[in-house]
Design an enzyme around this catalytic site. Structure first.
Site, mmCIF file in Angstrom:
data_model
loop_
_atom_site.group_PDB
_atom_site.id
_atom_site.type_symbol
_atom_site.label_atom_id
_atom_site.label_comp_id
_atom_site.label_asym_id
_atom_site.label_seq_id
_atom_site.Cartn_x
_atom_site.Cartn_y
_atom_site.Cartn_z
ATOM 1 N N LYS A 131 0.704 -1.125 -0.174
ATOM 2 C CA LYS A 131 -0.104 0.080 -0.011
ATOM 3 C C LYS A 131 0.796 1.343 0.048
ATOM 4 O O LYS A 131 2.020 1.175 0.095
ATOM 5 C CB LYS A 131 -0.915 0.196 1.097
ATOM 6 C CG LYS A 131 -2.040 -1.169 1.115
ATOM 7 C CD LYS A 131 -2.857 -0.977 2.334
ATOM 8 C CE LYS A 131 -4.079 -2.216 2.406
ATOM 9 N NZ LYS A 131 -4.761 -2.077 3.560
ATOM 10 N N TYR A 184 -12.517 -2.129 -3.283
ATOM 11 C CA TYR A 184 -12.955 -2.270 -2.104
ATOM 12 C C TYR A 184 -14.310 -2.084 -1.991
ATOM 13 O O TYR A 184 -14.800 -1.674 -0.729
ATOM 14 C CB TYR A 184 -12.068 -1.210 -1.081
ATOM 15 C CG TYR A 184 -10.615 -1.688 -0.615
ATOM 16 C CD1 TYR A 184 -10.613 -2.830 0.096
ATOM 17 C CD2 TYR A 184 -9.565 -0.959 -0.772
ATOM 18 C CE1 TYR A 184 -9.339 -3.200 0.912
ATOM 19 C CE2 TYR A 184 -8.332 -1.235 -0.516
ATOM 20 C CZ TYR A 184 -8.433 -2.283 0.393
ATOM 21 O OH TYR A 184 -7.310 -2.914 0.931
ATOM 22 N N ASN A 227 -2.013 0.474 6.811
ATOM 23 C CA ASN A 227 -1.579 -0.778 7.318
ATOM 24 C C ASN A 227 -0.676 -1.563 6.369
ATOM 25 O O ASN A 227 -0.371 -2.788 6.402
ATOM 26 C CB ASN A 227 -2.610 -1.423 8.179
ATOM 27 C CG ASN A 227 -3.494 -1.945 6.930
ATOM 28 O OD1 ASN A 227 -3.391 -1.732 5.802
ATOM 29 N ND2 ASN A 227 -4.701 -2.719 7.448
ATOM 30 N N HIS A 262 -2.417 -5.299 1.788
ATOM 31 C CA HIS A 262 -3.484 -5.923 1.563
ATOM 32 C C HIS A 262 -3.286 -7.588 1.257
ATOM 33 O O HIS A 262 -2.465 -7.729 0.270
ATOM 34 C CB HIS A 262 -4.373 -5.301 0.428
ATOM 35 C CG HIS A 262 -5.584 -6.215 -0.063
ATOM 36 N ND1 HIS A 262 -6.811 -6.546 0.571
ATOM 37 C CD2 HIS A 262 -5.683 -7.339 -1.008
ATOM 38 C CE1 HIS A 262 -7.739 -7.149 0.205
ATOM 39 N NE2 HIS A 262 -6.898 -7.744 -0.934
ATOM 40 N N GLU A 312 -10.086 -11.029 -7.020
ATOM 41 C CA GLU A 312 -8.957 -9.812 -6.943
ATOM 42 C C GLU A 312 -7.687 -9.921 -7.769
ATOM 43 O O GLU A 312 -7.307 -9.102 -8.471
ATOM 44 C CB GLU A 312 -8.639 -9.746 -5.549
ATOM 45 C CG GLU A 312 -9.639 -9.220 -4.297
ATOM 46 C CD GLU A 312 -9.169 -9.398 -2.994
ATOM 47 O OE1 GLU A 312 -9.893 -8.873 -2.256
ATOM 48 O OE2 GLU A 312 -8.094 -9.473 -2.838
HETATM 49 P P1 DAT Z 1 -7.724 -6.702 6.003
HETATM 50 O O1 DAT Z 1 -7.167 -5.556 5.113
HETATM 51 O O2 DAT Z 1 -6.885 -7.158 7.088
HETATM 52 O O3 DAT Z 1 -8.194 -7.673 5.237
HETATM 53 P P2 DAT Z 1 -10.709 -5.397 6.387
HETATM 54 O O4 DAT Z 1 -10.775 -6.355 5.138
HETATM 55 O O5 DAT Z 1 -11.326 -5.644 7.401
HETATM 56 O O6 DAT Z 1 -8.923 -5.687 6.780
HETATM 57 O O7 DAT Z 1 -10.309 -3.936 5.886
HETATM 58 C C1 DAT Z 1 -9.817 -3.551 4.895
HETATM 59 C C2 DAT Z 1 -8.926 -2.337 4.908
HETATM 60 O O8 DAT Z 1 -9.718 -1.123 5.290
HETATM 61 C C3 DAT Z 1 -7.912 -2.477 6.149
HETATM 62 O O9 DAT Z 1 -6.586 -2.985 5.437
HETATM 63 C C4 DAT Z 1 -7.701 -1.001 6.491
HETATM 64 C C5 DAT Z 1 -8.926 -0.254 6.290
HETATM 65 N N1 DAT Z 1 -9.657 -0.391 7.696
HETATM 66 C C6 DAT Z 1 -10.388 -1.598 8.233
HETATM 67 N N2 DAT Z 1 -10.846 -1.341 9.478
HETATM 68 C C7 DAT Z 1 -10.822 0.035 9.749
HETATM 69 C C8 DAT Z 1 -11.014 1.111 10.609
HETATM 70 N N3 DAT Z 1 -11.716 0.592 11.996
HETATM 71 N N4 DAT Z 1 -10.620 2.067 10.619
HETATM 72 C C9 DAT Z 1 -9.891 2.668 9.435
HETATM 73 N N5 DAT Z 1 -9.532 2.039 8.461
HETATM 74 C C10 DAT Z 1 -10.028 0.383 8.533
HETATM 75 MG MG MG Z 2 -9.921 -7.601 3.984
#
Ligand code: DAT
Ligand code: MG
Length: 140
Positions: free
Chosen positions: A11, A51, A114, A117, A128
């Site tokens: 990212k 997303y 973070n 992905h 994807e």
């Molecule tokens: P992951 O990337 O671990 O699969 P996810 O699919 O739940 O996590 O969420 C996708 C992305 O969205 C994640 O990498 C960062 C963002 N995200 C998730 N929860 C969030 C939050 N509480 N606040 C801000 N960004 C968030």
């Molecule tokens: Mg995810």
């Protein structure tokens, strides 16, 4: 466990800090092979499409802005149980909860920024991968 393929994205927070090589080393040390890779600068619209599953979440707009804020590196990783293995190497979504040694524990800046992905299941991995790559671009 079968040989699988999964979609990975390095990212913007990580490309901004020049961490592509360090993150790829983590994948390779875990036995994942990078069988396709390209650097792209996504538009906010493309990030939103990728997303789309999170469209109703409160962080969606911020997430799309962030993903379009700088280049990303999109990749296909291949290996035994690659989907789960990649999630293991990535660590928990929130770096505060990520296990020591994982990419997010070492490099992520926040739950939103973070660093990586990774697809979460075989169906999403297939979707994807097809979102970013043509079959001929994946060289196993
Ligand atoms: P992951 O990337 O671990 O699969 P996810 O699919 O739940 O996590 O969420 C996708 C992305 O969205 C994640 O990498 C960062 C963002 N995200 C998730 N929860 C969030 C939050 N509480 N606040 C801000 N960004 C968030
Ligand atoms: Mg995810």
């Amino acid at each position: 466990m079968a040989i699988e393929r999964t979609l990975s994205i390095i990212k913007p927070d990580a490309t901004n800090r020049n961490l592509t090589g360090k993150i790829n080393a983590k994948f390779e040390e875990a036995g994942l092979r990078i069988v396709a890779q390209k650097r792209m600068h996504l538009t906010k619209e493309q990030a939103g499409k990728f997303y789309a599953v999170h469209a109703e979440r409160p962080f969606y707009d911020e997430l799309c802005e962030f993903m379009a804020s700088a280049p990303v590196v999109v990749q296909v990783l291949e290996g035994e149980g690659a989907i789960a293995k990649n999630r293991e190497v990535m660590g928990a979504t929130n770096p505060a909860d990520a296990e020591a040694g994982t990419i997010r524990a070492e490099f992520a800046e926040s739950v939103g920024e973070n660093s990586v992905h990774g697809s979460d299941a075989p169906e999403t991995a297939a979707e994807e991968i097809a979102f970013f790559f043509a079959g001929l671009e994946i060289v196993g």
